[in-house]
Write an enzyme that holds these catalytic residues in place. Structure first.
Site, PDB file in Angstrom:
ATOM      1  N   GLY A  13       0.827  -1.218   0.000  1.00 27.05           N
ATOM      2  CA  GLY A  13       0.000   0.000   0.000  1.00 27.05           C
ATOM      3  C   GLY A  13       0.851   1.254   0.000  1.00 27.05           C
ATOM      4  O   GLY A  13       2.061   1.234   0.278  1.00 27.05           O
ATOM      5  N   HIS A 233      -6.495  14.205  14.354  1.00 26.67           N
ATOM      6  CA  HIS A 233      -5.335  15.110  14.381  1.00 26.67           C
ATOM      7  C   HIS A 233      -5.645  16.446  15.069  1.00 26.67           C
ATOM      8  O   HIS A 233      -4.873  16.934  15.885  1.00 26.67           O
ATOM      9  CB  HIS A 233      -4.851  15.427  12.969  1.00 26.67           C
ATOM     10  CG  HIS A 233      -4.543  14.213  12.141  1.00 26.67           C
ATOM     11  ND1 HIS A 233      -4.008  13.064  12.657  1.00 26.67           N
ATOM     12  CD2 HIS A 233      -4.692  13.971  10.807  1.00 26.67           C
ATOM     13  CE1 HIS A 233      -3.836  12.177  11.678  1.00 26.67           C
ATOM     14  NE2 HIS A 233      -4.250  12.701  10.561  1.00 26.67           N
TER      15      HIS A 233
HETATM   16  C1  BG6 Z   1      -4.081  11.885   7.052  1.00 26.61           C
HETATM   17  C2  BG6 Z   1      -5.352  12.150   6.305  1.00 26.61           C
HETATM   18  O1  BG6 Z   1      -4.347  11.314   8.293  1.00 26.61           O
HETATM   19  O2  BG6 Z   1      -3.397  13.113   7.229  1.00 26.61           O
HETATM   20  C3  BG6 Z   1      -5.086  12.814   4.978  1.00 26.61           C
HETATM   21  O3  BG6 Z   1      -6.020  10.914   6.093  1.00 26.61           O
HETATM   22  C4  BG6 Z   1      -4.259  14.067   5.173  1.00 26.61           C
HETATM   23  O4  BG6 Z   1      -6.280  13.129   4.296  1.00 26.61           O
HETATM   24  C5  BG6 Z   1      -3.032  13.742   6.016  1.00 26.61           C
HETATM   25  O5  BG6 Z   1      -3.861  14.525   3.902  1.00 26.61           O
HETATM   26  C6  BG6 Z   1      -2.299  15.004   6.374  1.00 26.61           C
HETATM   27  O6  BG6 Z   1      -1.089  14.640   6.996  1.00 26.61           O
HETATM   28  P1  BG6 Z   1       0.168  15.566   6.881  1.00 26.61           P
HETATM   29  O7  BG6 Z   1       1.202  14.899   7.717  1.00 26.61           O
HETATM   30  O8  BG6 Z   1       0.528  15.636   5.433  1.00 26.61           O
HETATM   31  O9  BG6 Z   1      -0.282  16.880   7.425  1.00 26.61           O
END
Ligand code: BG6
Length: 460
Positions: A13, A233
Site C-alpha cells: 500500500g 489530528h
Molecule cells: C491523514 C489524512 O491522516 O493526514 C489525509 O487521512 C491528510 O487526508 C493527512 O492529507 C495530512 O497529513 P500531513 O502529515 O501531510 O499533514
C-alpha cells in the site's frame, strides 16, 4: 540488542511505500534496529522478495530522509521479506505462522496498514499464530467506520493482545513542532505565564492542504474532513495546546481537556460549525456524483475550565485550499485597542518554527505604532532538518521501545468520535448545508460567520 521484527499487513500500500519503509530505513541508518531485524511485508500481489524490493527501491530513494547509496540500500534490503497471502482467509495464517518461525524477537510489531474492515480478520489470524509472540499491534486511523464498529474492533484487539499492546497511531503526535508546544510553554515563562484566558483572546488551529482526495476517493467519501482530520489530528492538537501540564500522564491530561469541551448537545450549531466541499470534488475518482461529504470543516469550540472559559478555539481544515499550512496561532489581548494584537504562531508544517508579531513605535515618527515580526525557522537550518526524525520514524521507534505515551488511547478516541458525531447530527438536523468553495480559496465564505464577534485574524 534482541531481534526486532516488523510485520506489515498492507505491504504493497501507499502508506508502506511512502512512510513505513522509509521510516524503517532511517531507523536502520541510525542503528536503532540492531543488526538482526526483520521486516515482513504482506500483500496479495504476486511478488517474491526480489520483485518487492525492486518496487520499494524507487519509493525509498524518493522518500528516505537520510543518505543512501547502493551499499546501504543493499544492506537494508537483506532484512526484508515479502510474504504473499490473502489475509482475509484464516486458513492462510498457518503458512504465515511457519514463515515467522525463528528465534524469539525482542519486539514484534504488527502493523495494520489496511482499511478497518480487515482489522478483525487480521486480529483473529495473528492471534492464532504462535510464532508471532507477544505482538505490539499498530493501528492506522480510521479505527472503524463509526463509533460502534470502533468499539467492536477495540474489544477484539484488546481481549486478544492486551490493551497495553495496542498502539493507535496518530502521526500528528510524531511531528516535531507538535512535540515542541509543551517544551515552548514549559521553558519560557513569558509564554507560560500568558497561556490562559487572562491574556489570550482566541486560538486558531489550522491544517489546510492544497491537495485534494487524490486516489483515496473511496475512503474519503465515507469519512469526510470531520472524521479524516478533525476528530483525530486536530482534537489531538487542541488538547495538547490547551493542556494543564502537571507532569502527569499526557493522555489523561489530554482527555481532561476534551472532557471540558462545551458539550455538543444544545450548542448553537450555526455559530459552532461550517462545512464545505471544494468545487469539482464530485468528479473525483470513486466519489459519489451527488456526494455531500465535506472536504472542509471549520469549528468554533469552547473549553469550559478555569484556564480557558470564554475563549474561542477555532479549528479549520480543508483540502484544495490556497495554502499548505498547519499551525497554532495564539492571539493575545490588546492593551491599546488601536494597536494590532500580539500573535504567537507555532508553525508545524511546511515551515517548522515560531513566529511572533508585536508592536513598536513607527521608526522616525513620534506617535505611530507599527507591527514588527520575529521569526525562528527551525527547518531552514540544514543540521536541525537532518537531525529531525519523521513522524512515522519517531512513532515506530516508540513502539519498538514500548513507549506508548504519544499514542492515542481508546477513551480519548471514543470521546472524540462521540463529540464529532453529535456535532454532525446537530448540523444535519438544523438543515445546514455543505457549502461549495473554489479550489485554491480559503474555504467557504460562510465560515466567516463563526468569527463574527470575536476575531480579526480570521481570513488574513
Ligand atoms: C491523514 C489524512 O491522516 O493526514 C489525509 O487521512 C491528510 O487526508 C493527512 O492529507 C495530512 O497529513 P500531513 O502529515 O501531510 O499533514
Amino acid at each position: 540488542m534482541n531481534r526486532t521484527t516488523v510485520i506489515i499487513f498492507g505491504g504493497t500500500g501507499d502508506l508502506t511505500y511512502r512512510k513505513l519503509i522509509p521510516a524503517l530505513y532511517n531507523l536502520s541508518q541510525r542503528e536503532l534496529l540492531g543488526d538482526d531485524f526483520f521486516i515482513i511485508a504482506i500483500g496479495r500481489r504476486d511478488y517474491d522478495t526480489a520483485a518487492y524490493i525492486s518496487v520499494i527501491d524507487s519509493w525509498l530513494k524518493q522518500f528516505a530522509r537520510l543518505r543512501f547509496d547502493g551499499e546501504k540500500l543493499a544492506a537494508f534490503y537483506r532484512h526484508i521479506r515479502y510474504y504473499r497471502m490473502d489475509f482475509t482467509r484464516q486458513e492462510e495464517y498457518e503458512g504465515l505462522n511457519a514463515f515467522c518461525a525463528g528465534p524469539e524477537s525482542g519486539a514484534t510489531l504488527v502493523y495494520y496498514a489496511v482499511a478497518p474492515q480487515f482489522f478483525n480478520a487480521i486480529t483473529y489470524g495473528v492471534s492464532a499464530c504462535p510464532n508471532i509472540r507477544s505482538p505490539r499491534i499498530i493501528l492506522e486511523k480510521p479505527f472503524g467506520a463509526d463509533l460502534e464498529m470502533a468499539k467492536l474492533l477495540s474489544y477484539a484487539l484488546e481481549s486478544r493482545f492486551g490493551a497495553e499492546n495496542i498502539y493507535r497511531i496518530d502521526h500528528y503526535l510524531g511531528k516535531e513542532m507538535i512535540r515542541n508546544i509543551l517544551a515552548i510553554r514549559e521553558n519560557n515563562p513569558i509564554i507560560e505565564n500568558a497561556w490562559s484566558r487572562e491574556s489570550i483572546e482566541c486560538v486558531h488551529i489550522s491544517a489546510l492542504e492544497t491537495v485534494g482526495v487524490e486516489t483515496r476517493g473511496d475512503y474519503y467519501d465515507r469519512a469526510g474532513a470531520l472524521k479524516d482530520m478533525v476528530q483525530n489530528h486536530l482534537l489531538q492538537l487542541l488538547s495538547i495546546t490547551a493542556l494543564e501540564h502537571t507532569g502527569g500522564n499526557l493522555a489523561d491530561e489530554q482527555l481532561a481537556v476534551l472532557r471540558s469541551l462545551r458539550p455538543a448537545a444544545g450548542s448553537d450549531i450555526r455559530g459552532s460549525m461550517v462545512l464545505g466541499q471544494y468545487e469539482g470534488y464530485r468528479e473525483e475518482p470513486k466519489v459519489a456524483p451527488d456526494s455531500d461529504t465535506e472536504t472542509y470543516a471549520c469549528l468554533r469550540l469552547f473549553i469550559d475550565n478555569e484556564r480557558w472559559q470564554g475563549i474561542p478555539f477555532f479549528i479549520r481544515t480543508g483540502k484544495k485550499c490556497g495554502n499548505r499550512e498547519v499551525e497554532v496561532a495564539i492571539t493575545f489581548r490588546r492593551v491599546n485597542p488601536a494597536a494590532d494584537p500580539n500573535v504567537l504562531i507555532i508553525k508545524i508544517q511546511p515551515t517548522e518554527g515560531v513566529y511572533l508579531e508585536f508592536n513598536i513605535k513607527t521608526p522616525g515618527e513620534e506617535t505611530g505604532i507599527s507591527k514588527a515580526k520575529m521569526e525562528f525557522c527551525q527547518n531552514c537550518n540544514d543540521i536541525f532538518r537532518q537531525n529531525t526524525p519523521e513522524a512515522y520514524e519517531r512513532m515506530l521507534y516508540a513502539c519498538i521501545t514500548g513507549d506508548s505515551s504519544w499514542f492515542s488511547k481508546w477513551d480519548m478516541i471514543e470521546f472524540s468520535w462521540k463529540y464529532i458525531e453529535d456535532l454532525k447530527a446537530l448540523y444535519d438536523d438544523a438543515g445546514l448545508t455543505v457549502y461549495p468553495y473554489a479550489q485554491g480559496s480559503a474555504g467557504p465564505a460562510e465560515a466567516d460567520r463563526l468569527a463574527e464577534n470575536d476575531d480579526q485574524r480570521w481570513r488574513e
